[in-house]
Structure formats: structure tokens, C-alpha cells
Design a protein around this motif. Structure first.
Motif, PDB file in Angstrom:
ATOM      1  N   LYS A  95       0.855  -1.213   0.091  1.00 37.44           N
ATOM      2  CA  LYS A  95      -0.049   0.080  -0.173  1.00 37.44           C
ATOM      3  C   LYS A  95       0.991   1.277  -0.045  1.00 37.44           C
ATOM      4  CE  LYS A  95      -4.406  -1.589   1.650  1.00 37.44           C
ATOM      5  NZ  LYS A  95      -5.570  -1.079   2.503  1.00 37.44           N
ATOM      6  N   ASN A  96       0.198   2.266  -0.629  1.00 38.43           N
ATOM      7  CA  ASN A  96       1.043   3.540  -0.665  1.00 38.43           C
ATOM      8  C   ASN A  96       0.825   4.181   0.731  1.00 38.43           C
ATOM      9  OD1 ASN A  96       1.200   3.585  -3.607  1.00 38.43           O
ATOM     10  ND2 ASN A  96      -1.071   3.977  -3.768  1.00 38.43           N
ATOM     11  N   ILE A  97       1.731   4.989   0.951  1.00 41.96           N
ATOM     12  CA  ILE A  97       1.561   6.133   2.136  1.00 41.96           C
ATOM     13  C   ILE A  97       1.055   7.315   1.340  1.00 41.96           C
ATOM     14  CG2 ILE A  97       2.977   7.369   3.904  1.00 41.96           C
ATOM     15  CD1 ILE A  97       4.598   4.731   4.152  1.00 41.96           C
ATOM     16  N   VAL A  98       0.076   7.987   1.975  1.00 37.36           N
ATOM     17  CA  VAL A  98      -0.323   9.415   1.309  1.00 37.36           C
ATOM     18  C   VAL A  98      -0.575  10.083   2.546  1.00 37.36           C
ATOM     19  CG1 VAL A  98      -2.602  10.417   0.654  1.00 37.36           C
ATOM     20  CG2 VAL A  98      -1.843   8.234  -0.349  1.00 37.36           C
ATOM     21  N   LEU A  99       0.083  11.438   2.264  1.00 39.71           N
ATOM     22  CA  LEU A  99       0.299  12.408   3.394  1.00 39.71           C
ATOM     23  C   LEU A  99      -0.603  13.418   3.005  1.00 39.71           C
ATOM     24  CD1 LEU A  99       4.146  12.268   3.562  1.00 39.71           C
ATOM     25  CD2 LEU A  99       2.570  11.064   5.113  1.00 39.71           C
ATOM     26  N   THR A 100      -1.580  13.964   3.966  1.00 43.94           N
ATOM     27  CA  THR A 100      -2.449  15.109   3.815  1.00 43.94           C
ATOM     28  C   THR A 100      -2.128  16.092   4.877  1.00 43.94           C
ATOM     29  OG1 THR A 100      -4.136  14.161   5.281  1.00 43.94           O
ATOM     30  CG2 THR A 100      -4.443  13.586   2.715  1.00 43.94           C
ATOM     31  N   GLY A 101      -2.874  17.134   4.911  1.00 43.47           N
ATOM     32  CA  GLY A 101      -2.836  18.195   5.828  1.00 43.47           C
ATOM     33  C   GLY A 101      -2.477  19.670   5.129  1.00 43.47           C
ATOM     34  N   PHE A 102      -2.632  20.658   6.083  1.00 42.29           N
ATOM     35  CA  PHE A 102      -2.325  21.954   5.676  1.00 42.29           C
ATOM     36  C   PHE A 102      -1.173  22.172   5.015  1.00 42.29           C
ATOM     37  CE2 PHE A 102      -2.923  26.558   6.230  1.00 42.29           C
ATOM     38  CZ  PHE A 102      -4.169  26.898   5.925  1.00 42.29           C
ATOM     39  N   MET A 103      -1.117  23.275   4.278  1.00 41.37           N
ATOM     40  CA  MET A 103       0.217  23.815   3.927  1.00 41.37           C
ATOM     41  C   MET A 103       1.048  24.022   4.848  1.00 41.37           C
ATOM     42  SD  MET A 103      -1.353  27.057   1.402  1.00 41.37           S
ATOM     43  CE  MET A 103      -2.943  27.210   2.017  1.00 41.37           C
ATOM     44  N   GLY A 104       2.600  23.776   4.624  1.00 43.21           N
ATOM     45  CA  GLY A 104       3.382  23.994   5.740  1.00 43.21           C
ATOM     46  C   GLY A 104       3.454  22.747   6.872  1.00 43.21           C
ATOM     47  N   THR A 105       2.605  21.763   6.559  1.00 46.63           N
ATOM     48  CA  THR A 105       2.830  20.894   7.545  1.00 46.63           C
ATOM     49  C   THR A 105       3.788  19.869   7.379  1.00 46.63           C
ATOM     50  OG1 THR A 105       1.005  19.594   6.588  1.00 46.63           O
ATOM     51  CG2 THR A 105       0.395  20.911   8.466  1.00 46.63           C
ATOM     52  N   GLY A 106       4.642  20.093   6.121  1.00 46.96           N
ATOM     53  CA  GLY A 106       5.657  19.184   5.990  1.00 46.96           C
ATOM     54  C   GLY A 106       5.497  17.674   4.935  1.00 46.96           C
ATOM     55  N   LYS A 107       4.391  17.966   4.379  1.00 47.48           N
ATOM     56  CA  LYS A 107       4.031  16.732   3.507  1.00 47.48           C
ATOM     57  C   LYS A 107       5.098  16.236   2.510  1.00 47.48           C
ATOM     58  CE  LYS A 107       0.354  18.977   1.946  1.00 47.48           C
ATOM     59  NZ  LYS A 107       0.098  20.314   2.657  1.00 47.48           N
ATOM     60  N   SER A 108       5.689  17.540   1.899  1.00 46.26           N
ATOM     61  CA  SER A 108       6.593  17.146   0.863  1.00 46.26           C
ATOM     62  C   SER A 108       7.946  16.563   1.146  1.00 46.26           C
ATOM     63  CB  SER A 108       6.780  18.337  -0.229  1.00 46.26           C
ATOM     64  OG  SER A 108       5.478  18.504  -0.836  1.00 46.26           O
ATOM     65  N   LEU A 126      -1.996   3.017  -8.441  1.00 47.66           N
ATOM     66  CA  LEU A 126      -0.511   2.790  -7.978  1.00 47.66           C
ATOM     67  C   LEU A 126      -0.340   2.276  -6.833  1.00 47.66           C
ATOM     68  CD1 LEU A 126       0.989   6.417  -9.403  1.00 47.66           C
ATOM     69  CD2 LEU A 126       0.731   3.927 -10.804  1.00 47.66           C
ATOM     70  N   SER A 127       0.848   1.552  -6.504  1.00 44.04           N
ATOM     71  CA  SER A 127       1.275   1.140  -5.409  1.00 44.04           C
ATOM     72  C   SER A 127       2.541   1.504  -5.041  1.00 44.04           C
ATOM     73  CB  SER A 127       1.114  -0.426  -5.188  1.00 44.04           C
ATOM     74  OG  SER A 127       1.515  -1.019  -5.956  1.00 44.04           O
ATOM     75  N   HIS A 128       3.109   1.066  -3.861  1.00 46.69           N
ATOM     76  CA  HIS A 128       5.014   1.445  -3.686  1.00 46.69           C
ATOM     77  C   HIS A 128       4.976   2.778  -3.961  1.00 46.69           C
ATOM     78  CE1 HIS A 128       4.452  -2.939  -5.050  1.00 46.69           C
ATOM     79  NE2 HIS A 128       5.531  -3.153  -4.096  1.00 46.69           N
ATOM     80  N   ARG A 129       4.246   3.905  -3.469  1.00 47.56           N
ATOM     81  CA  ARG A 129       4.411   5.117  -3.503  1.00 47.56           C
ATOM     82  C   ARG A 129       4.344   5.729  -2.381  1.00 47.56           C
ATOM     83  NH1 ARG A 129       4.344   2.857  -8.180  1.00 47.56           N
ATOM     84  NH2 ARG A 129       4.701   3.899 -10.240  1.00 47.56           N
ATOM     85  N   VAL A 130       4.993   6.836  -2.190  1.00 49.28           N
ATOM     86  CA  VAL A 130       4.852   7.981  -0.925  1.00 49.28           C
ATOM     87  C   VAL A 130       4.175   9.101  -1.765  1.00 49.28           C
ATOM     88  CG1 VAL A 130       5.542   9.155   0.923  1.00 49.28           C
ATOM     89  CG2 VAL A 130       6.427   7.012   0.505  1.00 49.28           C
ATOM     90  N   ILE A 131       2.886   9.313  -1.450  1.00 51.24           N
ATOM     91  CA  ILE A 131       2.239  10.367  -2.268  1.00 51.24           C
ATOM     92  C   ILE A 131       2.080  11.989  -1.115  1.00 51.24           C
ATOM     93  CG2 ILE A 131       0.330  11.183  -3.500  1.00 51.24           C
ATOM     94  CD1 ILE A 131       0.104   8.158  -4.214  1.00 51.24           C
ATOM     95  N   ALA A 132       2.594  12.985  -1.576  1.00 55.69           N
ATOM     96  CA  ALA A 132       2.114  14.182  -0.722  1.00 55.69           C
ATOM     97  C   ALA A 132       1.145  14.905  -1.540  1.00 55.69           C
ATOM     98  CB  ALA A 132       3.283  15.112  -0.535  1.00 55.69           C
ATOM     99  N   THR A 133       0.078  15.064  -0.813  1.00 61.88           N
ATOM    100  CA  THR A 133      -0.981  15.961  -1.436  1.00 61.88           C
ATOM    101  C   THR A 133      -0.969  17.635  -1.376  1.00 61.88           C
ATOM    102  OG1 THR A 133      -2.464  15.543   0.350  1.00 61.88           O
ATOM    103  CG2 THR A 133      -2.624  13.951  -1.290  1.00 61.88           C
ATOM    104  N   GLY A 134      -1.520  18.117  -2.062  1.00 62.85           N
ATOM    105  CA  GLY A 134      -1.743  19.597  -1.860  1.00 62.85           C
ATOM    106  C   GLY A 134      -2.628  19.896  -0.671  1.00 62.85           C
ATOM    107  N   GLY A 135      -2.693  20.901   0.124  1.00 60.27           N
ATOM    108  CA  GLY A 135      -3.231  21.233   1.249  1.00 60.27           C
ATOM    109  C   GLY A 135      -4.698  21.301   1.275  1.00 60.27           C
ATOM    110  N   GLY A 136      -5.313  21.570  -0.156  1.00 58.48           N
ATOM    111  CA  GLY A 136      -6.794  21.484  -0.364  1.00 58.48           C
ATOM    112  C   GLY A 136      -7.211  19.980  -0.761  1.00 58.48           C
TER     113      GLY A 136
END
Ligand code: S3P
Length: 176
Positions: free
Chosen positions: A2-15, A70-80
Motif C-alpha cells: 500500500k502507498n503512504i498518502v500524506l495530507t494536511g495543511f500547507m506547511g505541515t511538511g508533507k513534501s 498505483l502502489s509502492h509510492r509515497v504521495i504528498a497531496t496539496g493542502g486542499g
């Protein structure tokens, strides 16, 4: 896996956290904002200026659909990204969704002087951060599998926590 998806507000360190986590796992790192910039050939600020926020949100929806398989990915999402819950739902089958958290003041400190966030180009960015965080809280909370504060800024430790939580749930077992 499974992928890891990071969500959260701008500037929380997702990327930043996403990159180091991907590196540790040997996974590819993807960032929905980067994918949208690559697709359109335009920086996010130009997309907002020239075509408006609604068009940007449509591009986010399109990107979510493209990432679903997709799988085997770490995905940073935009804050919105979680404002349309379907964007996260479409990824959930194949992903562990982690919401990154930080205080409004910390986010302000991290983003001050950075003009790449169109929504924060105002006279009083701290208040806009507070208001948007408040308006969005429900969307962020209801779409996350796990919550992680990034107040410490210690990316090495935080990425270890992300990986440990992901492993704890057995998501590191081949599922595809
Ligand atoms: C946005 C966050 C930005 C980017 C766009 C809109 C938002 O991404 O998608 O400026 O609505 O919160 P980051 O969270 O990566 O800054």
C-alpha cells in the motif's frame, strides 16, 4: 504494497517528510502539486491566477483518479486535496492516509516570505491560516487513518514513525 498518502495543511511538511520516507522505503515519491505543474506546464500560482481555484481543484480530481491504481509510492497531496473527500477515498483502497498536523503559528513561521501559495498572498496570512484550518478541520480529520504532529520538525524521527505505523497495520505486505 500500500502507498503512504500524506495530507494536511500547507506547511505541515508533507513534501519534506514524504521525500525522506520514500527514500527510506526505496519507494517513488510523488507530489500532487508537482504532477499538476508537470501536466499543465504552469506553476500553481499561475494556474490560480489565470484559470481560478475551481480549475485547480478539477486538476486535483483528475490527478487523484490517475494515482488510484498505483502502489509502492509515497504521495504528498496539496493542502486542499481532501476538501473533495472523493479524492482521498479513491486512493484509500490502496493507501494508508496520514494527516500531518502543526499549529497555525508554526505554519506561519515555516511559510513566511514564501510566495508560492496563492491562498496566503494576503495582508494577514496568519489569520487566513487560522480560518482555513478551522474550515477544513472536518475534511482533514474525516479522511485520515492516522494523525501525526510535525511540530518537532525532526524529519528523521517522523519518517520512522510513519513507516512504523504503516508496518504495524501490515501494509508493507505485498497486496497487489
Ligand atoms: C493549497 C495548498 C498548496 C497547493 C495550492 C492550494 C491549499 O499545496 O495545492 O496552493 O488549498 O491548501 P501545499 O499544501 O503543498 O502547500
Amino acid at each position: 504494497m500500500k502507498n503512504i498518502v500524506l495530507t494536511g495543511f500547507m506547511g505541515t511538511g508533507k513534501s519534506s517528510l514524504g521525500k525522506i520516507t520514500a527514500e527510506k522505503l526505496g519507494f517513488e515519491f510523488l507530489d500532487t502539486d508537482d504532477l499538476i505543474e508537470q501536466k499543465t506546464g504552469l506553476p500553481i500560482s499561475k494556474i490560480f491566477d489565470g484559470y481560478g481555484e475551481d480549475y485547480f481543484r478539477e486538476l486535483e480530481r483528475e490527478t487523484a483518479r490517475e494515482l488510484a491504481a498505483l502502489s509502492h509510492r509515497v504521495i504528498a497531496t496539496g493542502g486542499g486535496f481532501p476538501l473533495n473527500a472523493a479524492n482521498v477515498e479513491i486512493l484509500r483502497d490502496n493507501s494508508f492516509v496520514i494527516l500531518l498536523l502543526a499549529k497555525a503559528e508554526t505554519i506561519f513561521g515555516r511559510l513566511v516570505g514564501n510566495n508560492s501559495r496563492p491562498l496566503l498572498q494576503t495582508d494577514d496570512p496568519l489569520n487566513v491560516i487560522r480560518r482555513l484550518m478551522d474550515e477544513r478541520k472536518e475534511y482533514y480529520d474525516s479522511t485520515a487513518d492516522f494523525f501525526l504532529s510535525t511540530e518537532s520538525g525532526d524529519l528523521d524521527k517522523l519518517s520512522d514513525t510513519v513507516i512504523a505505523e504503516w508496518r504495524k497495520r501490515g501494509f508493507d505486505i505485498e497486496t497487489d
